[in-house]
Scaffold this active site. Structure first.
Site, PDB file in Angstrom:
ATOM      1  N   ASP A  84       1.016  -0.870  -0.253  1.00  0.00           N
ATOM      2  CA  ASP A  84      -0.312   0.231   0.159  1.00  0.00           C
ATOM      3  C   ASP A  84       0.704   1.609   0.174  1.00  0.00           C
ATOM      4  O   ASP A  84       2.161   1.379  -0.797  1.00  0.00           O
ATOM      5  CB  ASP A  84      -1.221  -0.117   1.146  1.00  0.00           C
ATOM      6  CG  ASP A  84      -2.236   0.608   0.778  1.00  0.00           C
ATOM      7  OD1 ASP A  84      -1.974   1.692   0.303  1.00  0.00           O
ATOM      8  OD2 ASP A  84      -3.534   0.145   1.258  1.00  0.00           O
ATOM      9  N   HIS A  98       2.282   2.289  -3.469  1.00  0.00           N
ATOM     10  CA  HIS A  98       1.050   2.880  -3.973  1.00  0.00           C
ATOM     11  C   HIS A  98       2.112   4.628  -3.507  1.00  0.00           C
ATOM     12  O   HIS A  98       1.067   5.255  -3.652  1.00  0.00           O
ATOM     13  CB  HIS A  98      -0.024   3.000  -3.241  1.00  0.00           C
ATOM     14  CG  HIS A  98      -0.802   1.708  -3.300  1.00  0.00           C
ATOM     15  ND1 HIS A  98      -1.890   1.441  -3.076  1.00  0.00           N
ATOM     16  CD2 HIS A  98      -0.495   0.434  -4.295  1.00  0.00           C
ATOM     17  CE1 HIS A  98      -2.235   0.229  -3.603  1.00  0.00           C
ATOM     18  NE2 HIS A  98      -1.307  -0.282  -4.200  1.00  0.00           N
TER      19      HIS A  98
END
Ligand SMILES: *[C@@H]1O[C@H](CO)[C@@H](O)[C@H](O)[C@H]1NC(C)=O
Length: 386
Positions: free
Chosen positions: A212, A235
């Site tokens: 993430d 991310h």
């Protein structure tokens, strides 16, 4: 100076310099066998916290199993050093800590320095559950500092968290440096460092690869400095999600400097829910950044609405202003390298692009703007749509 006086000063110096040390092994922690050492760690902390002068806690080499543990203040002193030469392991059965929110927590402490150490949360089992079915516990954050101040974390490695690796929540004056954070690229919600409701936080010289955000920046963050961070997989570095709540603290004065993003989903992102909120993000600088095959190198997305629940068709109330992108170079993995998708009700304003050069398959990439205002200077490629 007379000899006896010199000796006396030396004696005084040595006495003051040798703060007492609490070794977790002396409190019953047992390395390298499956025994739970949680209680020993908590008792070492209790002794350190009771001390009225500077103290250290020492974790020697070896692998120590600990369940969810909390190091709570306020303490009688504001100078506790925790030196970790070993590894802390979470139980291999993820369910033991997965419902407790956090694995290792510091609460209401002032003046804590953590040096070294490996935290291995062994999150694989929970990731497999999350990746295969819908009803799994949300998982534990590996290390959280909450409502604390004057914290330093240096040279720590965090591996395979169940949820977030490190959370800094409700804190002032935190310095994190030389961290290594690692989880699989497909591990759900394993953000590297999450900062919220905190001010004067510095994150330096760290390597972060997760499933993430490498670093996520939540509401109520101000005076955040991030420098020399390598991110990937993951991310990217994200301000947001912001604007989930109607009443929400804003984000202000964030600098991201000298960062590299490699094969990440995003580079530098600002993300807000597409619904009413009084939140904001302002005075943000992204500078001296290299993008290597990044899907969305530069992105503002104000239409976040997961599962299209509770927000379709609405405008974000979060006001984004004074955002500078300076000296950003590299490659995009998609055609649109620069995307400003802002709120139609509160357009992004005072966006500055300076020396930004991003290519896609050896050609100029594209830029896309919606409700974004600002200016460009120097070479900007793709050419600015502001
Ligand atoms: C912005 O934050 C930095 C620390 O990251 C701090 O040194 C600086 O004084 C802050 N600027 C303002 C205007 O508060």
């Amino acid at each position: 100076m007379a000899l006896h006086k010199t000796l006396f000063i030396l004696f005084l110096f040595l006495t003051l310099a040798s703060a007492s040390t609490f070794n977790v092994v002396d409190f019953g922690a047992k390395p390298n066998i499956g025994t739970d050492s949680s209680q020993a760690f908590e008792e070492a902390w209790a002794s350190a916290c009771r001390a009225t002068t500077a103290v250290s806690i020492y974790v020697p080499k070896g692998r120590f199993y600990v369940k969810s543990i909390a190091f709570e203040g306020p303490c009688n002193n504001n100078d506790i050093t925790i030196r970790i030469d070993g590894t802390l392991l979470a139980p291999s059965n993820y369910a033991v800590i997965a419902n407790s929110g956090n694995w290792i927590t510091f609460k209401r402490v002032d003046g804590v320095n953590v040096f070294g150490g490996v935290l291995d949360a062994q999150g694989f089992g929970l990731w497999a559950c999350k990746n295969s079915k819908s009803s799994c516990p949300s998982g534990a954050t590996s290390l959280e500092f909450s409502n604390s101040k004057n914290i330093m974390v240096s040279g720590l490695t965090s591996l395979n968290s169940q949820m977030f690796h490190i959370v800094i929540n409700g804190c002032q004056n935190v310095k994190a440096q030389g961290l290594k954070i690692s989880a699989a690229g497909n591990s759900p919600n394993t953000d590297g460092i999450h900062v919220a409701l905190s001010s004067t936080v510095t994150i330096l010289n760290s390597i972060i690869g997760t499933g993430d955000d490498c670093i996520s920046i939540g509401p109520g963050t101000s005076n955040l400095w991030i420098e020399n961070v390598a991110c990937g997989p993951g991310h990217g570095i994200s301000i947001g999600s912001l604007g989930r709540e109607v009443q929400e603290d804003g984000v202000e004065n964030v600098t991201v400097k000298s960062a590299t993003f490699t094969n990440t989903q995003n580079g530098v992102r600002i993300k807000t829910w597409g619904k009413p909120s009084n939140g904001f993000a302002r005075s943000v600088i992204f500078q001296d950044i290299v993008m290597v095959n990044v899907e969305n190198p530069i992105i503002i997305d104000q239409n976040y609405c997961p599962d299209n629940k509770g927000c379709p068709g609405q405008d974000s109330g979060v006001k984004i202003s004074d955002v500078t992108y300076r000296n950003i170079h590299g490659t995009s993995a998609t055609q649109v390298a620069m995307k400003f998708d802002c709120s139609s009700k509160f357009p992004c304003n005072d966006i500055t692009l300076e020396d930004v050069e991003l290519s896609y398959k050896n050609e100029a990439a594209e830029a896309s703007c919606s409700h974004a205002e600002g200016s460009a200077a120097g070479l900007v490629q793709p050419s600015s749509c502001l």
